[in-house]
Design an enzyme around this catalytic site. Structure first.
Site, PDB file in Angstrom:
ATOM      1  N   GLU A 188       0.819  -1.225   0.000  1.00 47.49           N
ATOM      2  CA  GLU A 188       0.000   0.000   0.000  1.00 47.49           C
ATOM      3  C   GLU A 188       0.844   1.262   0.000  1.00 47.49           C
ATOM      4  O   GLU A 188       0.580   2.205  -0.755  1.00 47.49           O
ATOM      5  CB  GLU A 188      -0.947   0.015   1.204  1.00 47.49           C
ATOM      6  CG  GLU A 188      -2.195  -0.834   1.030  1.00 47.49           C
ATOM      7  CD  GLU A 188      -1.969  -2.321   1.250  1.00 47.49           C
ATOM      8  OE1 GLU A 188      -0.869  -2.689   1.725  1.00 47.49           O
ATOM      9  OE2 GLU A 188      -2.869  -3.117   0.959  1.00 47.49           O
ATOM     10  N   HIS A 221     -10.206  -5.036  10.578  1.00 50.59           N
ATOM     11  CA  HIS A 221     -10.854  -4.874   9.277  1.00 50.59           C
ATOM     12  C   HIS A 221     -12.174  -4.112   9.349  1.00 50.59           C
ATOM     13  O   HIS A 221     -12.976  -4.188   8.433  1.00 50.59           O
ATOM     14  CB  HIS A 221     -11.128  -6.249   8.642  1.00 50.59           C
ATOM     15  CG  HIS A 221      -9.914  -6.923   8.097  1.00 50.59           C
ATOM     16  ND1 HIS A 221      -8.911  -7.413   8.893  1.00 50.59           N
ATOM     17  CD2 HIS A 221      -9.523  -7.181   6.826  1.00 50.59           C
ATOM     18  CE1 HIS A 221      -7.969  -7.953   8.145  1.00 50.59           C
ATOM     19  NE2 HIS A 221      -8.311  -7.823   6.889  1.00 50.59           N
TER      20      HIS A 221
END
Lengths: 335, 326
Positions: free
Chosen positions: B60, B129
């Site tokens: 990322e 998450h």
């Protein structure tokens, strides 16, 4: 800065080119000595990282680059800015925090930018700019161009995750990037051998199939040019390069830090001062007859005047107006 | 008008903008061969090729930076994060590179980039998450942050984001991808920075955005049965925030509930309440009540997760509280 048409062979450098290389390095040196003076007088604030001792790296690499190539670097960016052709006036005015500075007084020492020269800035987060370089390489490839980007970084960057992520993608996607590690032996006050579990930093490239790598003496401007020439040949063909340039920082990490002391000895510094890149190159040119003592004295005088002029210009330049505070946060036009 | 899913609306936006401007490309994990982890990019690789629909390694920080670098030299990247939870690794590039480049270069380097992906909790994905990042991102000058709650807004806001010359954060919702709504087939954008009055009522305002718009609409339906008429202000953009839309609604209803998916402390709702107390102090008939996630990391167990999330029941209770009923 080298013109687009200029030969990339460092071996064929004529007398004028050789003198221009010396001029470039000496200008950086005298400019930064003046910066140190201005900092002591409070004309310059904040963090200010001097490049003194590393001038053969900026001049050696950037003298080989075309106008349409790109450059990106770290917060230790004065030397490369000047070697790329930014005017001492625009750099000094930026350091003074004035409106005529290259970044209109918004960036300061660590964030020199010049869009006209494809100088994509000095960046302040160690390792953070390396993925940006891969992105510029991606854009070059996307458009089908044959430019390259040179990305300078200190040796401490090779321990960051961003470095690995960027080099992996550059190799995977065959991006025209030359990653130049300026190994000046210290990440602030931590010696490279105390930070990196690897001795020969260019061998980090072995992690990426197809990446070309070498290391070179960073105090020898002609050797740097030579290595850069090879690097550019590879990069223009879409083969990324990792070039470790071994150099030395003669000043402290920043103006707030000691030149030597707990982390390095005065004796070590003195040893490296014997290989000052400017003294070495000047001696070489005097010996070869490409430069006379009179010419060197004239060069010193000319540079002294340029540097003084940059100071005078910066000192006379106005502070950024109050209304500029809210400018440049967002672009107002949409395309 | 065609009724399509939020996912299809985003897909249309990408397809139309990529066809319109060859500087636009999509990059991220699984966006190309896999057709997108949530299928938002379905079919785009076939249509636009591998130079414009680019699979990345799981990096990322790295590919967010690649996007910023490409944007600095004239491309218009759309960077997909598989979820914003993973984008925490990339925040250095979002915050230190994309958001600040224009300013610290004295206006020389705009960064026309979109960072997008699902935000907030889905179902039983537990702590790492299930986070809503609106307030983190809205805190940063130099960014715009949009939070579409309907297919219509998703398409229009993503198209506006891609055409914007600034870094724009698009916070989608995993639980929204399958929701359906009317979406015009012709070219349109939803302007960034403009709220939308999704429901009109004069008893109480619910100010919200993103996934919580659906919760607010359900609450409005339920409350209507009890004779309570609710104004639902969908902010759509949380930076810059449409303060006029907030104040217009509160001046009309004199009561407000601020509903958000994220945590309470320094949340988006805190900013909304600040605007209300500054602009509508004399208009209020009751203290503003906030509905938000419980101040804990998201638990896994179904019951605990339900207890942690802002929902219909909590929203209805909040409206009744500011109405001084029950």
């Amino acid at each position: 800065m080298a013109s687009k048409k200029k030969s990339e062979s460092p071996q064929t450098a004529d007398s004028e080119t050789l003198k221009s290389l010396l001029h470039s390095m000496l200008l950086q040196r005298r400019f930064e000595e003046k910066v140190g003076e201005a900092y002591a007088l409070g004309k310059i604030g904040g963090f200010c990282h001097l490049y003194i001792g590393q001038e053969a790296v900026s001049t050696g690499t950037l003298s080989m680059l075309r106008e349409d190539d790109y450059v990106i670097t770290t917060y230790r960016d004065h030397g490369q800015a000047i070697a790329r052709g930014m005017t001492p006036r625009s750099v000094m005015a930026e350091l003074f925090g004035r409106i005529d500075g290259c970044s209109r007084g918004k960036g300061g020492s660590m964030h020199l930018f010049d869009r006209n020269l494809n100088f994509l800035g000095g960046h302040g987060i160690v390792g953070g700019h390396v993925p940006l370089a891969a992105g510029v390489g991606f854009a070059i490839k996307y458009r089908g161009g044959d430019q390259v980007i040179i990305c300078f970084m200190g040796e401490s960057v090779v321990n960051t995750g961003a470095f690995h992520e960027a080099l992996n993608m550059a190799a995977l996607w065959k991006l025209p990037c030359v990653f130049v590690i300026e190994n000046n032996k210290y990440g602030m006050g931590t010696a490279v051998e105390r930070a990196a579990a690897i001795k020969d930093l260019s061998t980090r490239a072995a992690s990426y199939d197809g990446m070309y790598a070498e290391h070179v003496d960073g105090q020898d401007v002609m050797a740097v040019r030579d290595a850069t020439s090879r690097a550019l040949t590879h990069a223009r063909k879409g083969q990324p390069v990792l070039l470790e340039v071994r150099t030395y920082r003669y000043m402290g990490h920043s103006m707030s830090d000691a030149v030597s002391g707990t982390y390095r000895t005065k004796a070590e510094l003195d040893e490296y001062l014997k290989r000052d890149p400017i003294n070495l190159f000047r001696a070489k040119l005097l010996e070869s007859g490409d430069l006379s003592e009179e010419q060197f004295a004239a060069m010193e005088q000319e540079i002294k005047a340029i540097v003084q002029d940059s100071w005078d210009f910066a000192d006379a330049s106005p502070e950024p107006p109050a209304e500029s505070l809210y400018e440049d946060v967002l672009v107002t036009t949409e395309s | 008008m065609a009724v399509i899913t939020y996912r299809e609306a985003l897909n249309q936006a990408l397809r139309e903008e990529m066809a319109r401007d060859d500087r636009v490309f999509l990059m991220g994990e699984e966006v190309a061969q896999y057709n997108g982890a949530y299928k938002v990019s379905k079919g785009l690789l076939d249509e636009f090729g591998e130079m414009r629909v680019v699979d990345t390694p799981i990096t990322e920080l790295g590919f967010a930076g690649v996007g910023v670098g490409a944007a600095m030299v004239g491309l218009r990247p759309v960077i997909e994060f598989m979820t914003w939870n993973f984008a925490v690794l990339a925040l250095d590039q979002v915050v230190n590179s994309a958001a600040k480049m224009l300013y610290m270069s004295g206006g020389q380097y705009p960064v026309p980039i979109v960072f997008r992906g699902p935000n907030g909790a889905a179902l039983q994905l537990s702590a790492q998450h299930s986070q809503a990042f609106e307030s983190w991102l809205a805190h940063i000058p130099g960014l715009k942050v949009v939070t579409p709650g309907t297919p219509y807004d998703a398409k229009g806001l993503l198209k506006a984001a891609i055409r914007d010359d600034n870094p724009v954060i698009v916070l989608e919702g995993e639980m929204l991808y399958n929701t359906k709504g009317e979406v015009p087939e012709d070219d349109y954008i939803v302007p960034i920075g403009k709220a939308d009055l999704k429901r009109e009522g004069d008893h109480c305002s619910i100010i919200t955005s993103g996934k919580m718009v659906l919760v607010a609409m359900n609450a409005a339906d339920q409350l209507a049965k009890e004779g309570i008429r609710v104004d639902v202000v969908d902010l759509r953009t949380v930076r810059p925030m449409d303060v006029e839309a907030i104040t217009a609604s509160v001046r009309k209803t004199n009561r407000a509930v601020v509903l958000e998916e994220g945590w309470e402390i320094a949340g988006i709702g805190a900013q909304v309440v600040d605007y209300i107390q500054r602009e509508c102090f004399d208009d209020l008939d009751a203290p503003v009540v906030r509905v938000h996630q419980a101040d804990v990391p998201m638990p896994y167990a179904k019951g605990l997760e339900r207890a942690a999330k802002p929902d219909l029941a909590k929203t209805i209770a909040a409206v009744k509280k500011v109405m001084y009923v029950d």
